[in-house]
Motif scaffolding. Structure first.
Motif, PDB file in Angstrom:
ATOM      1  N   SER A 187       0.818  -1.218   0.000  1.00  0.00           N
ATOM      2  CA  SER A 187       0.000   0.000   0.000  1.00  0.00           C
ATOM      3  C   SER A 187       0.848   1.264   0.000  1.00  0.00           C
ATOM      4  O   SER A 187       1.648   1.480   0.901  1.00  0.00           O
ATOM      5  CB  SER A 187      -0.922  -0.004   1.228  1.00  0.00           C
ATOM      6  N   LYS A 189      -0.445   4.080   0.440  1.00  0.00           N
ATOM      7  CA  LYS A 189      -1.038   4.866   1.523  1.00  0.00           C
ATOM      8  C   LYS A 189      -0.283   4.659   2.832  1.00  0.00           C
ATOM      9  O   LYS A 189      -0.019   5.612   3.576  1.00  0.00           O
ATOM     10  CB  LYS A 189      -2.509   4.475   1.687  1.00  0.00           C
ATOM     11  N   VAL A 190       0.082   3.417   3.116  1.00  0.00           N
ATOM     12  CA  VAL A 190       0.819   3.107   4.340  1.00  0.00           C
ATOM     13  C   VAL A 190       2.207   3.744   4.310  1.00  0.00           C
ATOM     14  O   VAL A 190       2.683   4.288   5.308  1.00  0.00           O
ATOM     15  CB  VAL A 190       0.938   1.575   4.527  1.00  0.00           C
ATOM     16  N   LEU A 192       3.156   6.466   2.662  1.00  0.00           N
ATOM     17  CA  LEU A 192       3.017   7.910   2.853  1.00  0.00           C
ATOM     18  C   LEU A 192       2.668   8.250   4.296  1.00  0.00           C
ATOM     19  O   LEU A 192       3.186   9.222   4.864  1.00  0.00           O
ATOM     20  CB  LEU A 192       1.946   8.459   1.902  1.00  0.00           C
ATOM     21  N   LEU A 193       1.779   7.471   4.887  1.00  0.00           N
ATOM     22  CA  LEU A 193       1.377   7.705   6.274  1.00  0.00           C
ATOM     23  C   LEU A 193       2.573   7.608   7.208  1.00  0.00           C
ATOM     24  O   LEU A 193       2.803   8.499   8.046  1.00  0.00           O
ATOM     25  CB  LEU A 193       0.310   6.679   6.682  1.00  0.00           C
ATOM     26  N   ILE A 227      -3.521  12.255   5.182  1.00  0.00           N
ATOM     27  CA  ILE A 227      -3.634  11.164   4.207  1.00  0.00           C
ATOM     28  C   ILE A 227      -5.089  10.904   3.839  1.00  0.00           C
ATOM     29  O   ILE A 227      -5.426  10.706   2.663  1.00  0.00           O
ATOM     30  CB  ILE A 227      -2.982   9.879   4.748  1.00  0.00           C
ATOM     31  N   GLU A 228      -5.971  10.912   4.824  1.00  0.00           N
ATOM     32  CA  GLU A 228      -7.385  10.674   4.541  1.00  0.00           C
ATOM     33  C   GLU A 228      -7.964  11.779   3.671  1.00  0.00           C
ATOM     34  O   GLU A 228      -8.756  11.521   2.752  1.00  0.00           O
ATOM     35  CB  GLU A 228      -8.189  10.560   5.846  1.00  0.00           C
ATOM     36  N   TRP A 231      -6.610  11.238   0.135  1.00  0.00           N
ATOM     37  CA  TRP A 231      -7.224  10.070  -0.518  1.00  0.00           C
ATOM     38  C   TRP A 231      -8.666  10.370  -0.918  1.00  0.00           C
ATOM     39  O   TRP A 231      -9.114   9.966  -1.978  1.00  0.00           O
ATOM     40  CB  TRP A 231      -7.162   8.860   0.421  1.00  0.00           C
ATOM     41  N   LYS A 232      -9.389  11.079  -0.059  1.00  0.00           N
ATOM     42  CA  LYS A 232     -10.768  11.449  -0.398  1.00  0.00           C
ATOM     43  C   LYS A 232     -10.791  12.387  -1.593  1.00  0.00           C
ATOM     44  O   LYS A 232     -11.663  12.295  -2.449  1.00  0.00           O
ATOM     45  CB  LYS A 232     -11.447  12.112   0.809  1.00  0.00           C
ATOM     46  N   GLU A 234      -8.589  12.497  -4.045  1.00  0.00           N
ATOM     47  CA  GLU A 234      -8.292  11.718  -5.243  1.00  0.00           C
ATOM     48  C   GLU A 234      -9.522  10.941  -5.722  1.00  0.00           C
ATOM     49  O   GLU A 234      -9.805  10.866  -6.905  1.00  0.00           O
ATOM     50  CB  GLU A 234      -7.132  10.748  -4.979  1.00  0.00           C
ATOM     51  N   LYS A 235     -10.252  10.365  -4.769  1.00  0.00           N
ATOM     52  CA  LYS A 235     -11.457   9.609  -5.133  1.00  0.00           C
ATOM     53  C   LYS A 235     -12.517  10.519  -5.728  1.00  0.00           C
ATOM     54  O   LYS A 235     -13.232  10.146  -6.657  1.00  0.00           O
ATOM     55  CB  LYS A 235     -12.006   8.884  -3.893  1.00  0.00           C
TER      56      LYS A 235
END
Length: 238
Positions: A187, A189-190, A192-193, A227-228, A231-232, A234-235
């Motif tokens: 991931s 995401k992980v 980057l976090l 990060i959240e 990500w939101k 981008e979605k």
């Protein structure tokens, strides 16, 4: 007659829970053993180390606590850091709650203590409603393994040479890296976090008078929220 049948069913479910939880118990052995070794090198007594495993029963939180204890962090900061690390348990408990049978609240409160990432994974794939006896079977054998091998690791650590005991502290960082790498490989995401949290923590550590506990808390929250949001965003664009 109904009571006897219910008793036999509960006994059968409990044994099935023990069987399902036995693999978790085996997996906990080396991790709990290492915790005991590190607890010894961190200056905890045998009583304190075993009590932590008895009442906390949360691997990541216990390992982080050892670092915070060694740094002289206050109890409030340790509790808050532990809450942030384990906040995912709220979601896991809610999920189990939806699948749980109509058991008395005291039973649900009892087996909710045994919810960990591993016991949740086993219980979540259970078809139909989750019974208290089944959850207690899974949880008790996993918890017993964690507690026993925490004590065993501490006692064996007591017999090691002093210089080796003191050097065990580095194993804590190796363990965290070992936990991070498998998730990071799967991931972005992980990655980057973890990276953002590490950078923010370093900046706060070297540029502010904050204690270690608060830098961990703030950097973790900042990285998670950022990060959240990214990500939101981008979605939404997708």
């Amino acid at each position: 007659m109904n009571v006897a049948i219910a008793g036999r069913m509960s006994s059968s479910l409990f044994r099935r829970g023990l069987q399902k939880g036995s693999s978790i118990a085996i997996g906990y052995m080396p991790v709990a053993f290492t915790f005991g070794l590190l607890a010894k090198s961190s200056g905890l007594s045998l009583f304190e180390a075993v009590c932590m495993s008895i009442f906390v029963f949360a691997g990541a939180a216990q390992y982080i606590s050892l670092t915070l204890f060694a740094a002289g962090i206050s109890g409030f900061e340790i509790i808050l850091t532990t809450f942030i690390v384990n906040i995912r348990h709220l979601l896991m408990s809610a999920s189990i709650g939806e699948k749980s049978a109509d058991d008395p609240k005291w039973k649900k409160a009892l087996y909710s203590f045994f919810i960990t990432d591993e016991t949740f994974s086993v219980a979540a794939v259970q078809k139909g409603n989750i019974q208290a006896a089944y959850m207690l079977g899974i949880g008790l054998i996993a918890w017993s393994s964690w507690v026993v091998f925490s004590g065993v690791g501490y006692l064996i650590g007591s017999g090691l040479p002093t210089i080796l005991q003191e050097s065990m502290g580095i194993a804590l960082y190796a363990l965290f890296i070992g936990l991070l790498v498998p998730s990071a490989r799967k991931s972005l995401k992980v990655i980057l976090l973890a990276s953002i949290a590490a950078v923010v923590n370093s900046i706060l550590t070297f540029s502010t008078p904050m204690s270690t506990g608060w830098t961990i808390i703030i950097s973790t929250l900042f990285a998670a929220v950022l990060i959240e949001l990214l990500w939101k965003g981008e979605k939404a664009d997708a």
